[in-house]
Scaffold this motif. Structure first.
Motif, PDB file in Angstrom:
ATOM      1  N   GLN A   1       0.868  -1.178   0.000  1.00 30.98           N
ATOM      2  CA  GLN A   1       0.000   0.000   0.000  1.00 30.98           C
ATOM      3  C   GLN A   1       0.905   1.228   0.000  1.00 30.98           C
ATOM      4  O   GLN A   1       1.187   1.806   1.043  1.00 30.98           O
ATOM      5  N   TYR A   2       1.356   1.589  -1.190  1.00 31.89           N
ATOM      6  CA  TYR A   2       2.340   2.650  -1.302  1.00 31.89           C
ATOM      7  C   TYR A   2       1.705   4.024  -1.106  1.00 31.89           C
ATOM      8  O   TYR A   2       0.633   4.306  -1.630  1.00 31.89           O
ATOM      9  N   VAL A   3       2.412   4.862  -0.376  1.00 33.85           N
ATOM     10  CA  VAL A   3       2.024   6.264  -0.231  1.00 33.85           C
ATOM     11  C   VAL A   3       2.275   6.963  -1.566  1.00 33.85           C
ATOM     12  O   VAL A   3       1.488   7.775  -2.012  1.00 33.85           O
ATOM     13  N   PHE A   4       3.390   6.589  -2.202  1.00 30.08           N
ATOM     14  CA  PHE A   4       3.737   7.070  -3.544  1.00 30.08           C
ATOM     15  C   PHE A   4       4.804   6.143  -4.098  1.00 30.08           C
ATOM     16  O   PHE A   4       5.335   5.285  -3.381  1.00 30.08           O
ATOM     17  N   THR A   5       5.111   6.324  -5.364  1.00 28.23           N
ATOM     18  CA  THR A   5       6.130   5.501  -6.015  1.00 28.23           C
ATOM     19  C   THR A   5       7.059   6.393  -6.831  1.00 28.23           C
ATOM     20  O   THR A   5       6.722   7.533  -7.176  1.00 28.23           O
ATOM     21  N   SER A   6       8.217   5.841  -7.166  1.00 26.19           N
ATOM     22  CA  SER A   6       9.098   6.430  -8.172  1.00 26.19           C
ATOM     23  C   SER A   6       9.124   5.422  -9.317  1.00 26.19           C
ATOM     24  O   SER A   6       8.330   4.481  -9.328  1.00 26.19           O
ATOM     25  N   GLU A   7      10.023   5.589 -10.231  1.00 19.28           N
ATOM     26  CA  GLU A   7      10.057   4.678 -11.375  1.00 19.28           C
ATOM     27  C   GLU A   7      10.206   3.219 -10.941  1.00 19.28           C
ATOM     28  O   GLU A   7       9.491   2.340 -11.423  1.00 19.28           O
ATOM     29  N   ARG A   8      11.123   2.954 -10.009  1.00 18.55           N
ATOM     30  CA  ARG A   8      11.408   1.573  -9.609  1.00 18.55           C
ATOM     31  C   ARG A   8      11.033   1.242  -8.170  1.00 18.55           C
ATOM     32  O   ARG A   8      11.090   0.078  -7.777  1.00 18.55           O
TER      33      ARG A   8
ATOM     34  N   ALA B   1      15.355   9.480  -3.007  1.00 22.69           N
ATOM     35  CA  ALA B   1      15.458  10.776  -2.326  1.00 22.69           C
ATOM     36  C   ALA B   1      14.860  11.890  -3.182  1.00 22.69           C
ATOM     37  O   ALA B   1      14.176  12.777  -2.663  1.00 22.69           O
ATOM     38  N   ARG B   2      15.084  11.840  -4.490  1.00 23.30           N
ATOM     39  CA  ARG B   2      14.459  12.845  -5.375  1.00 23.30           C
ATOM     40  C   ARG B   2      12.936  12.777  -5.263  1.00 23.30           C
ATOM     41  O   ARG B   2      12.251  13.798  -5.197  1.00 23.30           O
ATOM     42  N   ARG B   3      12.416  11.559  -5.253  1.00 20.70           N
ATOM     43  CA  ARG B   3      10.953  11.394  -5.167  1.00 20.70           C
ATOM     44  C   ARG B   3      10.433  11.855  -3.807  1.00 20.70           C
ATOM     45  O   ARG B   3       9.358  12.465  -3.722  1.00 20.70           O
ATOM     46  N   CYS B   4      11.170  11.583  -2.748  1.00 20.53           N
ATOM     47  CA  CYS B   4      10.760  12.033  -1.418  1.00 20.53           C
ATOM     48  C   CYS B   4      10.794  13.561  -1.308  1.00 20.53           C
ATOM     49  O   CYS B   4       9.921  14.154  -0.662  1.00 20.53           O
ATOM     50  N   LEU B   5      11.773  14.191  -1.942  1.00 17.82           N
ATOM     51  CA  LEU B   5      11.812  15.662  -1.948  1.00 17.82           C
ATOM     52  C   LEU B   5      10.597  16.215  -2.679  1.00 17.82           C
ATOM     53  O   LEU B   5       9.975  17.185  -2.229  1.00 17.82           O
ATOM     54  N   LYS B   6      10.249  15.595  -3.801  1.00 13.94           N
ATOM     55  CA  LYS B   6       9.059  16.030  -4.543  1.00 13.94           C
ATOM     56  C   LYS B   6       7.821  15.914  -3.652  1.00 13.94           C
ATOM     57  O   LYS B   6       6.999  16.823  -3.604  1.00 13.94           O
ATOM     58  N   TYR B   7       7.700  14.812  -2.938  1.00 17.08           N
ATOM     59  CA  TYR B   7       6.588  14.617  -2.004  1.00 17.08           C
ATOM     60  C   TYR B   7       6.616  15.686  -0.904  1.00 17.08           C
ATOM     61  O   TYR B   7       5.579  16.260  -0.567  1.00 17.08           O
ATOM     62  N   ALA B   8       7.797  15.950  -0.366  1.00 18.72           N
ATOM     63  CA  ALA B   8       7.940  16.943   0.707  1.00 18.72           C
ATOM     64  C   ALA B   8       7.481  18.325   0.259  1.00 18.72           C
ATOM     65  O   ALA B   8       6.782  19.029   1.002  1.00 18.72           O
ATOM     66  N   PHE B   9       7.847  18.707  -0.943  1.00 20.75           N
ATOM     67  CA  PHE B   9       7.547  20.056  -1.410  1.00 20.75           C
ATOM     68  C   PHE B   9       6.163  20.181  -2.046  1.00 20.75           C
ATOM     69  O   PHE B   9       5.454  21.146  -1.801  1.00 20.75           O
TER      70      PHE B   9
END
Length: 180
Positions: free
Chosen positions: A4-11, A115-123
């Motif tokens: 149950q993902y909060v969000f995903t990145s490519e992989r 980390a890039r995806r988490c930064l996108k989520y953060a902002f």
């Protein structure tokens, strides 16, 4: 495996923790190579406490150092995510971005991608103004990830939670602001 993902990145998939993760996360936290830049590896009991803290952090803030899986296989590779920090430091209180991956997941670009995806989520989702990151002075690989995700080195500090461990207390901190 909840998936149950909060969000995903490519992989990668990012989700909250469960005690079902204990065996795999304990193995990762017991690995001396993974824990090289920390005073000690974690015991199974310490990992259990850590999972409870991560779940409580998610319940309070809506984010944590997310359990991170490879989407194609569901393999738990460690954590990449965010944690609100209030310890005594020039940049706190602040939300920290961090990662800890098992050795088999190293050098595959997962930390940077995640980390890039988490930064996108953060902002974009959390609407945070800035995110910081810290590591020991000797942790050059984490510092490389900080640079790759667009963070700027602000300075060095003595980590108050590591003052009993002189080999680890000298740390560097990076920061990035929400430019959107």
């Amino acid at each position: 495996m909840t998936n149950q993902y909060v969000f995903t990145s490519e992989r990668l998939g990012f989700r909250n923790w469960s005690l079902d993760d204990l065996d795999e996360f304990s193995e990762l936290n017991a690995d001396p190579a993974v824990m090289e830049h920390f005073p000690a590896a974690l015991t199974r009991e310490e990992t259990t406490e850590f999972i409870h803290r991560l779940i409580a952090h998610y319940d309070k803030h809506g984010y944590n150092y997310f359990a991170t899986e490879i989407i194609g296989t569901g393999e738990l590779i460690g954590f990449i995510g965010l944690a609100y920090q209030t310890y005594e430091a020039p940049f706190c209180p602040a939300t920290d971005i961090g990662w800890r991956l098992k050795k088999s997941a190293w050098a595959k670009g997962y930390a940077t991608e995640g980390a890039r995806r988490c930064l996108k989520y953060a902002f974009e989702e959390l609407k945070l103004d800035r995110v910081i990151s810290t590591c020991t002075l000797s942790n050059v690989n984490s510092e490389k990830v900080m640079k790759k995700i667009g963070m700027t080195r602000v300075g060095e500090f003595k980590h108050p939670r590591l003052e009993a461990f002189p080999d680890y207390e000298n740390c560097v901190w990076y920061e990035v602001s929400n430019s959107s």
